[in-house]
Design a protein around this motif. Structure first.
Motif, PDB file in Angstrom:
ATOM      1  N   VAL A 151     -47.981  62.372  64.805  1.00 34.25           N
ATOM      2  CA  VAL A 151     -48.097  62.806  65.734  1.00 34.25           C
ATOM      3  C   VAL A 151     -47.416  64.238  64.832  1.00 34.25           C
ATOM      4  O   VAL A 151     -46.334  63.963  64.499  1.00 34.25           O
ATOM      5  N   THR A 152     -47.260  65.592  66.462  1.00 33.33           N
ATOM      6  CA  THR A 152     -46.295  66.227  65.714  1.00 33.33           C
ATOM      7  C   THR A 152     -46.299  66.667  67.139  1.00 33.33           C
ATOM      8  O   THR A 152     -47.133  66.934  68.139  1.00 33.33           O
ATOM      9  N   SER A 153     -44.533  68.125  67.236  1.00 35.50           N
ATOM     10  CA  SER A 153     -44.492  69.227  67.774  1.00 35.50           C
ATOM     11  C   SER A 153     -44.980  70.770  67.332  1.00 35.50           C
ATOM     12  O   SER A 153     -45.533  71.445  68.608  1.00 35.50           O
ATOM     13  N   ASP A 154     -45.450  70.749  66.723  1.00 32.75           N
ATOM     14  CA  ASP A 154     -46.388  71.976  66.142  1.00 32.75           C
ATOM     15  C   ASP A 154     -47.814  71.919  67.219  1.00 32.75           C
ATOM     16  O   ASP A 154     -48.999  71.198  66.583  1.00 32.75           O
ATOM     17  N   PRO A 155     -48.705  72.658  67.709  1.00 32.63           N
ATOM     18  CA  PRO A 155     -49.295  73.083  68.273  1.00 32.63           C
ATOM     19  C   PRO A 155     -50.180  73.122  67.223  1.00 32.63           C
ATOM     20  O   PRO A 155     -51.698  72.170  67.529  1.00 32.63           O
ATOM     21  N   ASP A 156     -50.624  74.308  66.254  1.00 35.03           N
ATOM     22  CA  ASP A 156     -51.205  74.844  65.451  1.00 35.03           C
ATOM     23  C   ASP A 156     -51.756  73.640  64.358  1.00 35.03           C
ATOM     24  O   ASP A 156     -52.816  73.099  63.836  1.00 35.03           O
ATOM     25  N   LEU A 157     -50.463  72.931  64.015  1.00 39.88           N
ATOM     26  CA  LEU A 157     -50.281  71.751  63.564  1.00 39.88           C
ATOM     27  C   LEU A 157     -51.743  70.615  63.458  1.00 39.88           C
ATOM     28  O   LEU A 157     -52.271  69.601  63.221  1.00 39.88           O
ATOM     29  N   ALA A 158     -51.302  70.257  65.476  1.00 35.15           N
ATOM     30  CA  ALA A 158     -51.737  69.283  65.647  1.00 35.15           C
ATOM     31  C   ALA A 158     -53.694  69.559  65.879  1.00 35.15           C
ATOM     32  O   ALA A 158     -53.945  68.818  65.182  1.00 35.15           O
ATOM     33  N   ARG A 159     -53.270  70.619  65.701  1.00 35.79           N
ATOM     34  CA  ARG A 159     -55.292  70.758  65.642  1.00 35.79           C
ATOM     35  C   ARG A 159     -55.854  71.397  64.401  1.00 35.79           C
ATOM     36  O   ARG A 159     -56.756  70.805  64.029  1.00 35.79           O
ATOM     37  N   THR A 160     -54.777  71.815  63.829  1.00 36.86           N
ATOM     38  CA  THR A 160     -55.794  71.756  61.885  1.00 36.86           C
ATOM     39  C   THR A 160     -55.983  70.527  61.323  1.00 36.86           C
ATOM     40  O   THR A 160     -56.572  69.963  60.709  1.00 36.86           O
ATOM     41  N   MET A 161     -54.540  69.440  61.532  1.00 35.17           N
ATOM     42  CA  MET A 161     -55.193  68.197  60.810  1.00 35.17           C
ATOM     43  C   MET A 161     -55.003  67.337  61.863  1.00 35.17           C
ATOM     44  O   MET A 161     -54.814  65.536  61.593  1.00 35.17           O
ATOM     45  N   ASP A 162     -56.377  67.701  62.766  1.00 34.16           N
ATOM     46  CA  ASP A 162     -56.517  66.462  63.851  1.00 34.16           C
ATOM     47  C   ASP A 162     -55.451  64.895  64.324  1.00 34.16           C
ATOM     48  O   ASP A 162     -55.691  63.735  63.932  1.00 34.16           O
ATOM     49  N   LEU A 163     -54.201  66.072  64.601  1.00 33.18           N
ATOM     50  CA  LEU A 163     -52.934  65.131  65.247  1.00 33.18           C
ATOM     51  C   LEU A 163     -53.230  65.642  66.576  1.00 33.18           C
ATOM     52  O   LEU A 163     -54.012  66.171  67.330  1.00 33.18           O
ATOM     53  N   GLU A 164     -52.129  64.119  67.192  1.00 31.90           N
ATOM     54  CA  GLU A 164     -51.869  64.296  68.604  1.00 31.90           C
ATOM     55  C   GLU A 164     -50.125  64.982  68.940  1.00 31.90           C
ATOM     56  O   GLU A 164     -49.815  64.819  68.081  1.00 31.90           O
ATOM     57  N   GLU A 165     -49.859  66.225  69.788  1.00 25.74           N
ATOM     58  CA  GLU A 165     -48.996  67.019  70.656  1.00 25.74           C
ATOM     59  C   GLU A 165     -48.217  65.795  70.725  1.00 25.74           C
ATOM     60  O   GLU A 165     -48.624  65.815  71.869  1.00 25.74           O
ATOM     61  N   THR A 166     -47.129  65.764  70.025  1.00 26.07           N
ATOM     62  CA  THR A 166     -45.908  64.560  71.514  1.00 26.07           C
ATOM     63  C   THR A 166     -45.947  65.046  72.391  1.00 26.07           C
ATOM     64  O   THR A 166     -45.595  66.364  72.688  1.00 26.07           O
TER      65      THR A 166
END
Length: 389
Positions: free
Chosen positions: A144-159
Motif C-alpha cells: 500500500v501507498t499514500s501516493d496515487p501516482d506510485l499506486a498506479r505505476t507500481m500496481d499498489l493499493e492506495e491506502t
C-alpha cells in the motif's frame, strides 16, 4: 544538518525499514531487514540517540561482555548501507530498530534527514500483522501507498485506512508529506501461532520486496527454515483436534475466496522470480560494503557514543506453541473475533485490527458472513508468496 562522513555517493538508493514492536507480528519484518543486513554484510554508519526516543523502563538496555569487558547496548534505531554488485549496482539503506516510545514526529524527521542526505529515491517500510490466515497457505502480503501516482505505476493499493496506527503508518505519511515516494509491505501472520520467529512470513516479505525493487535477494537458509517452521506447526496442530478443525475452516474459507484469483498476473510474477533466481544479475555479487574499495567503515560520531552494536544472532527456526482453539485468539471458527488493531498483542507486539471495512486481499480468508477487519495500513493489493520458492 546531517553530515555523513565516510559514506560515498550512493547509486539509486532505496531505504528499507522495519521496527520491532506493535508493527512486527512474529518478528517477521525486523527479521527480514536483519537478513538483508547479514547477507549483504551491511556496515552501520549511524544510530539515533536513544535518549531522545526510548523509555528505558519499557525497552531496557542490555549488558554484554566483550573480551571480559562489560558493555551496554542501548535500544535504538541504526542505519546501515549495503552496495549490491553486478552489472547494474544499486545501494540499499537499511533502517532497523524498535518502535520509539516518544517524539515520533522528530523521529521520522531524523530518518527523513538521512534519506535526503543520501539521495534516497524510495522508502519501503516492512510490517507484519495478526490475521485469520492458515499457516498451511502462502502468506498474504499487501502493498500500500499514500501516493496515487506510485499506486498506479507500481500496481499498489492506495491506502484508505482510518484508525490507530504505529510508527510504520506515521513514517509513511511523513514521507508522503516530504515528497518522498513510500510503500508499506505487510505480511499476515496466523494469530493462533503468533510467537516469533516466523520465517515463512519473513520469506514472503523478502519475495515481495524483491518484486518491488527488482533485485535478486539471496535467501540463504530462509526457505528451509520456513519449511521446517510449517512442518513444526503442522505437528503441533495435529496434536489438538480443535486446532486442526479450526485450521481446516480457515483453509476452506481462504481457498473459496481465492479461487477466482489464480490469475495470469500471479503466474507471471512467479515465473519472473524464477528467472531472476537463475540469472546472476544485480544482487548476486557477494559483499555489501558501500565504500568503493570495500575496506572502509561507516561508523561515525564514535566520540558521541555511537558505537557499532554486536551483530544480531540468527533466530531459532522452531515454531512457538500453537494457541488452542478453545482459548485465546484461536478460539472459534473463522467468523470468530480476530485480534483487533486497536489493542496490542502482548506476545508479539503485532498490530490488531479495529472494526471496519475488510481489506481486499490481506484478509481474504475471513468467512463470507463476517469479513475481517482491516490491518493498520494495508487495505488491498495482496501478493502471496510461498516458502517453497
Amino acid at each position: 544538518m546531517i553530515e555523513l562522513e565516510g559514506v560515498p555517493e550512493l547509486i539509486d538508493p532505496v531505504m528499507v525499514a522495519a521496527f520491532e514492536g506493535w508493527n512486527d507480528a512474529g518478528d517477521a519484518a525486523s527479521t527480514a531487514v536483519a537478513h538483508l543486513d547479514r547477507e549483504w554484510k551491511g556496515e552501520v554508519f549511524a544510530a539515533l540517540d536513544a535518549e531522545d526516543y526510548y523509555d528505558f523502563q519499557v525497552n531496557r538496555p542490555t549488558v554484554w561482555l566483550d573480551g571480559g569487558v562489560r558493555k551496554i547496548t542501548w535500544p535504538t534505531t541504526r542505519l546501515s548501507v549495503v552496495r549490491i554488485g553486478g552489472d547494474k549496482p544499486r545501494d540499499l539503506v537499511l533502517v532497523r530498530g524498535i518502535e520509539p516510545s516518544m517524539r515520533w514526529r522528530s523521529f521520522c524527521n531524523e530518518i527523513l534527514g538521512f534519506a535526503h542526505e543520501l539521495g534516497v529515491e524510495m522508502v519501503v517500510v516492512l510490517g507484519a500483522l495478526l490475521g485469520d490466515t492458515p499457516h498451511t497457505r502462502p502468506v498474504p502480503v499487501s502493498g500500500v501507498t499514500s501516493d496515487p501516482d506510485l499506486a498506479r505505476t507500481m500496481d499498489l493499493e492506495e491506502t484508505r485506512y482510518e484508525g490507530p496506527t504505529g510508527i510504520v503508518g506515521i513514517l509513511q505519511e511523513a514521507c508522503t508529506h516530504a515528497g518522498v515516494p513510500a510503500v508499506s509491505l505487510w505480511a499476515a501472520v496466523p494469530h493462533y501461532v503468533s510467537q516469533p520467529p516466523n520465517p515463512k512470513a519473513t520469506l514472503a516479505l523478502l519475495n515481495r520486496l524483491e518484486d518491488l525493487i527488482g533485485l535478486r535477494i539471496p535467501l540463504g537458509e530462509l526457505a528451509e527454515d520456513a519449511r521446517a517452521w510449517q512442518l513444526g506447526v503442522d505437528q503441533l496442530a495435529a496434536e489438538d483436534s480443535e486446532v486442526a478443525e479450526y485450521v481446516q475452516t480457515l483453509e476452506e474459507a481462504r481457498d473459496t475466496a481465492e479461487l477466482p484469483e489464480a490469475s495470469g498476473e500471479a503466474i507471471a510474477r512467479e515465473f519472473e522470480r524464477y528467472l531472476r533466481r537463475r540469472d546472476p544479475g544485480p544482487g548476486s555479487a557477494p559483499g555489501g560494503h558501500a565504500t568503493e574499495s570495500g575496506d572502509g567503515s561507516y561508523l561515525r560520531d564514535t566520540s558521541g557514543g555511537r558505537t557499532r552494536p554486536p551483530k544480531p544472532n540468527r533466530p531459532e527456526t522452531g515454531p512457538g506453541p500453537v494457541s488452542g482453539a478453545g482459548s485465546g485468539a484461536g478460539a472459534g471458527p473463522a467468523t470468530g473475533p480476530a485480534p483487533a488493531e486497536g489493542g496490542e498483542d502482548r506476545d508479539t507486539g503485532g498490530p490488531h485490527r479495529p472494526p471496519g471495512e475488510a481489506p481486499k486481499d490481506a484478509q481474504k480468508d475471513a468467512s463470507e458472513g463476517a469479513p475481517a477487519d482491516p490491518p493498520e495500513e494495508p487495505d488491498g493489493n495482496s501478493s502471496e508468496d510461498s516458502s517453497e520458492d
